[in-house]
Scaffold this active site. Sequence first.
Site, PDB file in Angstrom:
ATOM      1  CG  ASN A  25     -12.238  12.195  -1.805  1.00  0.00           C
ATOM      2  OD1 ASN A  25     -13.329  12.828  -1.843  1.00  0.00           O
ATOM      3  ND2 ASN A  25     -11.295  12.467  -2.364  1.00  0.00           N
ATOM      4  CG  HIS A  48      -6.151   9.778   1.970  1.00  0.00           C
ATOM      5  ND1 HIS A  48      -6.406   8.621   1.312  1.00  0.00           N
ATOM      6  CD2 HIS A  48      -6.313  10.554   1.090  1.00  0.00           C
ATOM      7  CE1 HIS A  48      -6.909   8.871   0.095  1.00  0.00           C
ATOM      8  NE2 HIS A  48      -6.993   9.985  -0.014  1.00  0.00           N
ATOM      9  CG  HIS A  62      -3.450   3.663   4.175  1.00  0.00           C
ATOM     10  ND1 HIS A  62      -2.493   3.127   4.724  1.00  0.00           N
ATOM     11  CD2 HIS A  62      -3.611   4.927   5.316  1.00  0.00           C
ATOM     12  CE1 HIS A  62      -2.029   3.452   5.898  1.00  0.00           C
ATOM     13  NE2 HIS A  62      -2.916   4.589   6.059  1.00  0.00           N
ATOM     14  CG  HIS A 121      -7.696  15.393   0.654  1.00  0.00           C
ATOM     15  ND1 HIS A 121      -6.683  15.340  -0.665  1.00  0.00           N
ATOM     16  CD2 HIS A 121      -8.231  14.065   0.440  1.00  0.00           C
ATOM     17  CE1 HIS A 121      -6.832  14.019  -1.170  1.00  0.00           C
ATOM     18  NE2 HIS A 121      -7.795  13.382  -0.472  1.00  0.00           N
ATOM     19  CG  ASP A 155      -2.078  15.723  -2.373  1.00  0.00           C
ATOM     20  OD1 ASP A 155      -3.194  14.882  -1.970  1.00  0.00           O
ATOM     21  OD2 ASP A 155      -1.511  15.620  -3.469  1.00  0.00           O
ATOM     22  CB  CYS A 190      -0.911   0.148   1.438  1.00  0.00           C
ATOM     23  SG  CYS A 190      -1.629   1.522   1.777  1.00  0.00           S
ATOM     24  N   GLY A 213     -14.414   9.638  -5.744  1.00  0.00           N
ATOM     25  CA  GLY A 213     -13.198   9.970  -6.523  1.00  0.00           C
ATOM     26  C   GLY A 213     -11.752   9.319  -5.820  1.00  0.00           C
TER      27      GLY A 213
HETATM   28  P1  AMP Z   1      -7.583  10.541  -2.952  1.00  0.00           P
HETATM   29  O1  AMP Z   1      -8.135  11.151  -4.355  1.00  0.00           O
HETATM   30  O2  AMP Z   1      -8.649  11.318  -1.910  1.00  0.00           O
HETATM   31  O3  AMP Z   1      -7.625   9.141  -2.834  1.00  0.00           O
HETATM   32  O4  AMP Z   1      -6.294  11.324  -2.684  1.00  0.00           O
HETATM   33  C1  AMP Z   1      -5.122  10.748  -2.997  1.00  0.00           C
HETATM   34  C2  AMP Z   1      -4.102  11.658  -2.877  1.00  0.00           C
HETATM   35  O5  AMP Z   1      -2.915  11.286  -2.707  1.00  0.00           O
HETATM   36  C3  AMP Z   1      -4.279  12.736  -4.068  1.00  0.00           C
HETATM   37  O6  AMP Z   1      -4.549  14.039  -3.738  1.00  0.00           O
HETATM   38  C4  AMP Z   1      -2.634  12.444  -4.426  1.00  0.00           C
HETATM   39  O7  AMP Z   1      -2.059  13.561  -5.278  1.00  0.00           O
HETATM   40  C5  AMP Z   1      -1.972  12.068  -3.259  1.00  0.00           C
HETATM   41  N1  AMP Z   1      -0.677  11.376  -3.426  1.00  0.00           N
HETATM   42  C6  AMP Z   1      -0.692  10.352  -4.317  1.00  0.00           C
HETATM   43  N2  AMP Z   1       0.548   9.727  -4.213  1.00  0.00           N
HETATM   44  C7  AMP Z   1       1.551  10.669  -3.246  1.00  0.00           C
HETATM   45  C8  AMP Z   1       2.568  10.395  -2.635  1.00  0.00           C
HETATM   46  N3  AMP Z   1       3.537   9.626  -3.220  1.00  0.00           N
HETATM   47  N4  AMP Z   1       2.812  11.651  -1.794  1.00  0.00           N
HETATM   48  C9  AMP Z   1       1.876  12.324  -1.468  1.00  0.00           C
HETATM   49  N5  AMP Z   1       0.667  12.545  -2.079  1.00  0.00           N
HETATM   50  C10 AMP Z   1       0.266  11.526  -2.712  1.00  0.00           C
HETATM   51 ZN    ZN Z   2      -2.104   1.184   3.833  1.00  0.00          ZN
END
Ligand code: AMP
Ligand code: ZN
Length: 116
Positions: free
Chosen positions: A87, A100, A98, A102, A30, A4, A93
């Site tokens: 989300n 999280h 995992h 925002h 992010d 993950c 979307g």
């Molecule tokens: P979601 O669309 O709510 O699942 O958000 C996932 C977020 O993770 C997006 O805003 C991506 O830009 C961010 N993301 C993906 N890979 C990384 C990474 N390696 N480091 C930091 N943020 C990331």
């Molecule tokens: Zn995870």
Amino acid sequence: MSDCLFCRIARKEIPSAVVYEDDELLAFKDIGPQAPVHLLIIPKAHCEGLNDLTPEVEKAAARIPAVAAKLAKEFGVAASGYRLLANSGHDSGQTVFHLHFHLLGGKALGGKLCQG
Ligand code: AMP
Ligand code: ZN
């Protein structure tokens, strides 16, 4: 979970710009910011999203609003305003499975949360 993305970030196997860390939570910038301040706050323990909370993750995640408020102050958006959102599932979307949250701020974010 071994493969993950955010578990790997939590284990420091993948670099990230960490802005907060404690035993249960990690916050980092992010990689594709959608606002001048765009941070992600995660429980270190894996869980796919809000539908899959374990007691351990639920306990840790309950502290996320307070950590978000502290970070909002540190990043200078406490007074101007910010948004904390998670989300969950296909229609939201969600792209990283995992849990999280925002933290977005630093500009007027607009009132429309449901644009297709
Ligand atoms: P979601 O669309 O709510 O699942 O958000 C996932 C977020 O993770 C997006 O805003 C991506 O830009 C961010 N993301 C993906 N890979 C990384 C990474 N390696 N480091 C930091 N943020 C990331
Ligand atoms: Zn995870």
